[in-house]
Enzyme design. Structure first.
Site, short mmCIF file in Angstrom:
data_model
loop_
_atom_site.label_atom_id
_atom_site.label_comp_id
_atom_site.label_asym_id
_atom_site.label_seq_id
_atom_site.Cartn_x
_atom_site.Cartn_y
_atom_site.Cartn_z
N CYS A 2 58.89 17.16 4.19
CA CYS A 2 59.40 18.21 3.30
C CYS A 2 58.94 18.04 1.85
CB CYS A 2 60.92 18.20 3.31
SG CYS A 2 61.63 18.23 4.93
N ARG A 27 53.00 19.36 3.14
CA ARG A 27 54.03 18.38 3.52
C ARG A 27 54.97 18.91 4.59
NH1 ARG A 27 54.64 14.12 -0.23
NH2 ARG A 27 56.66 13.73 0.69
N TRP A 77 59.96 20.53 6.90
CA TRP A 77 59.42 20.05 8.17
C TRP A 77 60.65 19.60 8.94
CZ3 TRP A 77 59.04 15.33 10.91
CH2 TRP A 77 58.08 15.31 11.92
N ASN A 103 64.90 15.80 1.21
CA ASN A 103 63.84 15.27 2.07
C ASN A 103 64.34 13.94 2.60
OD1 ASN A 103 61.47 14.43 3.26
ND2 ASN A 103 60.42 14.04 1.31
N GLY A 104 64.31 13.74 3.93
CA GLY A 104 64.79 12.48 4.50
C GLY A 104 65.77 12.76 5.62
N GLU A 484 39.81 8.46 17.04
CA GLU A 484 39.94 9.35 15.88
C GLU A 484 39.37 10.74 16.19
OE1 GLU A 484 41.61 9.44 13.33
OE2 GLU A 484 40.58 10.79 11.94
N LYS A 488 41.57 14.14 15.99
CA LYS A 488 41.21 15.30 15.17
C LYS A 488 41.25 16.58 16.02
CE LYS A 488 41.67 14.24 11.93
NZ LYS A 488 42.09 12.95 11.66
N GLU A 491 44.87 17.50 16.92
CA GLU A 491 45.66 17.93 15.76
C GLU A 491 45.41 19.38 15.37
OE1 GLU A 491 46.48 14.23 12.75
OE2 GLU A 491 44.41 14.85 12.94
N HIS A 507 38.54 2.80 34.88
CA HIS A 507 39.82 2.28 35.39
C HIS A 507 40.92 3.34 35.33
CE1 HIS A 507 38.01 -1.62 35.66
NE2 HIS A 507 37.69 -1.60 34.37
N LYS A 606 51.65 16.36 6.60
CA LYS A 606 50.66 15.44 6.03
C LYS A 606 51.23 14.05 5.85
CE LYS A 606 46.74 14.61 3.84
NZ LYS A 606 45.70 14.36 4.86
C1 G6P Z 1 50.83 11.93 9.53
C2 G6P Z 1 49.61 12.81 9.40
C3 G6P Z 1 48.37 12.08 9.91
C4 G6P Z 1 48.23 10.74 9.19
C5 G6P Z 1 49.48 9.88 9.36
C6 G6P Z 1 49.46 8.65 8.48
O1 G6P Z 1 51.19 11.82 10.87
O2 G6P Z 1 49.76 14.03 10.09
O3 G6P Z 1 47.21 12.86 9.64
O4 G6P Z 1 47.11 10.06 9.67
O5 G6P Z 1 50.64 10.64 8.98
O6 G6P Z 1 49.49 9.04 7.15
P1 G6P Z 1 49.17 8.10 5.93
O7 G6P Z 1 49.43 8.94 4.71
O8 G6P Z 1 50.10 6.93 6.03
O9 G6P Z 1 47.74 7.68 6.05
#
Ligand code: G6P
Length: 611
Positions: A2, A27, A77, A103-104, A484, A488, A491, A507, A606
């Site tokens: 948030c 956020r 969020w 937020n929290g 990764e 991507k 996501e 396996h 984010k």
């Molecule tokens: C969230 C984001 C990811 C990110 C992760 C870690 O889940 O959606 O894209 O990699 O947090 O974030 P940080 O800011 O700790 O790298």
């Protein structure tokens, strides 16, 4: 997670709040709302508008004449309670005079809610946050600061809050425990936000709050109090980000901009840190003496998401090049398994935002056990950056797209620098050090070359974006790159993707292979190449389409693959930089083809500041 913004000053409050929320939208973006004071709101004490959906929906729902002289805003969020207008913030109390954004997570909200209901407070939402305005109302005797101080004594869990009261014009009270808050200091105006992005257009002077601190803001003045309600004098920091760095510019979205920015962002991460004379790296922020560095027996890395993947590459590199045992683990797992902290271990927390709750709490836990923890962060002044014992800023510049790209390659750069430093203190010769440095210096240009494959990758994305499942396969340092790449794609395109070690594929994951399931192979030209080529043949034999990212001139890999994306030949230890870029672009173009919201994919945020 948030986003919070508060403003008091002479500007049009509604516009400042909406603009701040637009910048904070990364956020969280399932609903949003604002509360302003000081105007005529048809008999209501505060002007409040809330709307499900993105900030654009809130803007559209805004009555044209709604104005105020101070106020707060929130982009949500969801954690507790579905995505509804009633659950959107601000939440109100005290006959609509008190408004709160939060937020929290308030962990004891059930107990607080039943206590407050018994006293006659009526709840209108399903959120944990709504207990806060009612608690403040319960303690309110004419002074908002006193009421907030009393109310937060009852809260268990995490919060960053901003509070206003209709009877106290121009005043905003904020409190922080586990969720970030930053005060923006202007001339005759003040801001309060969950991160600096929200106010960078208006001021470059900020004060970061610590956990337990409370801020009392008026337009020309602010006071910060600690847990014991003593005034604390805090440093005012200068933000160096420019507004342009958080604008999309000529690109259609932030993610595209951030992918294409990588030659420059990697160069920034390396800038001033290459010591050509001594064939090593200069890392001024580590705060560790040479003797301490040379006595390190093992490295542990904790992180989440993409940052964890950077840690996986970094750990392999440290073992391979500096011969230091290293391991990277998900922060969410480390915290609760009572990790062993060996005396000779050095820990890293990697986090773009520097605010991820899983990473922050795991870091605090291991610090409590006596560990030295260094941060690899992007956001200057973030909580992890401040609470770690030293570290390496990656200098990617603001990363706005939810899916991380440029921060990842800069985190890799930080690990390559640290590895070089450690290796040169051990067995690496000057000549080898110089060779490593030269390769590192060549990375931005190498990434630039890969970006020229844009059209080829777009064509490949068009061909395969209808697939329901993808496999991403790599070995050694390219295994985390496969993870990764899969992350991507998941996501931002919502296509199911699995990242696997190419060796492990037989396996289990091989059962998924069919003409409908494309496999993306990462093919190095090192000692693992022949093994990877065999794995490609195993897929081919089962009718699975293959996209290969391989080294220019690798005719065998190109012939085996249905589609081949070449990257420039380099020292194989540096392929993680060049091979992640086609995967970022593949995910990006698939998402565009499928009409997804690239910068703000569904359900994600984010920076996740709850556990
Ligand atoms: C969230 C984001 C990811 C990110 C992760 C870690 O889940 O959606 O894209 O990699 O947090 O974030 P940080 O800011 O700790 O790298």
């Amino acid at each position: 997670m948030c986003g919070i913004i508060g403003y008091t000053g002479p500007r049009k409050t509604t516009s400042v709040l909406l603009e701040g929320l637009r910048r904070l939208e990364y956020r969280g973006y399932d609903s949003a709302g604002i509360a302003v004071g000081g105007g005529d709101y048809g008999g209501r004490p505060l002007g409040i508008v809330k709307q499900v959906g993105k900030i654009a929906a809130l803007k559209a729902a805004m009555p044209a004449d709604l104005e105020g002289s101070w106020g707060i805003g929130h982009t949500r969020w969801a954690t507790h309670g579905g995505v509804t207008q009633a659950n959107a913030h601000p939440h109100t109390g005290g006959a609509g005079k008190i408004a709160v954004v939060h937020n929290g997570i308030i962990e004891n909200h059930h107990a607080l809610k039943s206590m407050l209901e018994k006293k006659g407070y009526a709840f209108v939402s399903e959120t944990d946050s709504e207990v806060i305005p009612h608690l403040i109302a319960e303690y309110y005797k004419g002074d908002l600061l006193e009421a907030v101080v009393a109310a937060i004594q009852n809260l268990e869990g995490t919060y960053g809050i901003a509070v206003v009261h209709a009877d106290e014009p121009g005043r905003i009270v904020g409190a922080r425990n586990g969720s970030p808050l930053v005060v923006g200091v202007g001339a005759g105006e003040m801001f309060l936000a969950s991160d600096v992005t929200a106010m960078v257009a208006y001021t470059d002077k900020v004060v970061y709050l610590n956990d337990g601190e409370i801020v009392d803001i008026r337009r020309d003045h602010y006071d910060i109090l600690d847990r014991e309600e003593r005034k604390v004098d805090k440093r005012v920091d200068q933000i160096t980000w420019e507004l342009g760095s958080i604008e999309k510019g000529e690109f259609t979205c932030h993610m595209e901009k951030e992918i294409f920015e990588q030659p420059e962002s990697i160069a920034r991460a390396l800038s001033g840190r290459l010591d050509l004379e001594n064939a090593t790296a200069k890392l001024g922020g580590l705060n560790l003496e040479r003797r301490r560095l040379s006595s390190i027996g093992r490295v542990k890395v904790i992180a989440a998401g993409t940052s964890w993947h950077a840690g996986l590459v970094g750990s392999q590199l440290l073992e391979q090049v500096a011969r230091i045992p290293a391991q990277s683990e998900m922060a969410s797992e480390v915290r609760y398994r009572n990790p062993v902290v060996e005396k000779d271990s050095l820990w890293f927390t990697v986090s773009q935002s520097g605010e991820t709750a899983d990473s922050l709490y795991a870091m605090r836990e291991i610090q409590r056990k006596g560990a030295t923890v260094l941060g690899i962060c992007n956001v200057v002044g973030s909580t992890i950056a401040r609470e770690s014992d030293g570290g390496i800023y990656v200098h990617s510049g603001p990363e706005i797209a939810v899916a991380s790209t440029k921060a990842f390659t800069s985190q890799l750069a930080a690990f390559y620098l640290f590895t070089l430093l450690m290796a040169r203190m051990r067995d690496m010769s000057r000549e080898e050090g110089l060779k490593f440095l030269a390769e590192l210096q060549a990375v931005p240009a190498m990434v630039g070359e890969v970006l020229k494959r844009r059209d080829l990758i777009q064509t490949i994305a068009k061909k395969y974006c209808g697939a329901k499942d993808f496999l991403f396969l790599g070995r050694g340092m390219l295994y985390p790159i496969a993870l990764e790449g899969a992350l991507k794609l998941k996501e931002i395109s919502y296509i199911h993707a699995e990242g696997c070690s190419a060796g492990e594929m037989k396996h289990g994951p091989i059962a998924l292979v069919s003409p409908e399931v494309p496999s993306v192979f990462l093919v190095s030209d090192d000692y693992l190449r022949a093994k990877t080529i065999s794995n490609m043949r195993e897929i081919k034999a089962r009718g699975g389409p293959i996209i290969a990212v391989g080294v220019e001139g690798d005719a065998e890999a190109a012939a085996l693959a249905d589609d081949f994306i070449p990257v420039p030949k380099a020292d194989p230890r540096f392929y993680p930089f060049s091979m992640i870029v086609p995967l970022q672009l593949l995910a990006y173009f698939c998402a565009v083809e499928l009409g997804r919201d690239v910068d703000q994919p569904r359900n994600l945020a984010k920076s996740v500041t709850v556990e």
